[in-house]
Design an enzyme around this catalytic site. Sequence first.
Site, short mmCIF file in Angstrom:
data_model
loop_
_atom_site.label_atom_id
_atom_site.label_comp_id
_atom_site.label_asym_id
_atom_site.label_seq_id
_atom_site.Cartn_x
_atom_site.Cartn_y
_atom_site.Cartn_z
N SER A 126 2.13 -2.59 -2.15
CA SER A 126 0.72 -1.97 -1.43
C SER A 126 -0.49 -2.03 -2.67
CB SER A 126 0.73 -0.57 -1.36
OG SER A 126 -0.48 0.02 -1.00
N TYR A 159 3.35 7.59 -4.48
CA TYR A 159 3.27 6.31 -3.56
C TYR A 159 2.93 5.13 -4.13
CZ TYR A 159 2.25 3.02 0.30
OH TYR A 159 2.26 1.98 1.02
#
Length: 262
Positions: A140, A153
């Site tokens: 990501s 995350y």
Amino acid sequence: MSALPSVLITGASTGIGAVYADRFARRGHDLVLVARDQARLDALAARLRSDYGVAVDVLPTDLTDTAALARVETRLREDARIGVLINNAGAAGVGGFLDQSPDQVAQLIGLNTTALARLASAVAPRLAASGGGSIVNIGSVVGLAPELGMTVYGATKAFVLFLSQGLQLELGPKGVYVQAVLPAATRTEIWERSERDINALPAVMEVGDLVDAALAGYDRRETITIPPLHDTGQWETFEAARQAMLPHYMQALPAPRYRAAA
């Protein structure tokens, strides 16, 4: 049975994983689909068999369960037909760091990093021995941007990026291709599961566009594919700056700014 290598995809029941399954099936690859939701996996497998005439195996698995994860590792080690691993399964977690309990933090790290690394570790020796194959890790852009606020995350996705770069350096000379795909906000269920409002985001990419861009990078054999980044020169500048620092890390003395005045 296809003459092409089979593709094992984690998080395959919906979203990015399901679209990867569709695209590889369209290319004629047999599939092994891994996710927790057996009903969705079965429905997807039935459609892919019907639409593309490929063989599809379904492995309902919770990758945070040690025994279940071990079964997928065994499949990757022993099934010589599998030549591509799509490490897609992941979660974002609810809230910020102060909202997440130690157990929630550990579960997020376990799924996003430990399971991903173990699956890559299970298949890599066989691929290297055969001199071919691919490992695709879904990261990501958050792993490059602590300013976005998804601390744990983002940290897991920074791990995915580093692991992928290191694996490409180590496995590339042995014929194994490793790609890290770095999406930005993409229209998947991860937002609902993390209790975030996707409609509050300034821009959201559709899943099909994301996967098709990722596969364009895959076909070009890019190590890092960032579908939302229009100016690739920015990444090249970032990488050049990082690499320019490497020789300056090897110093016997601290930098002058850290030395006490005489």
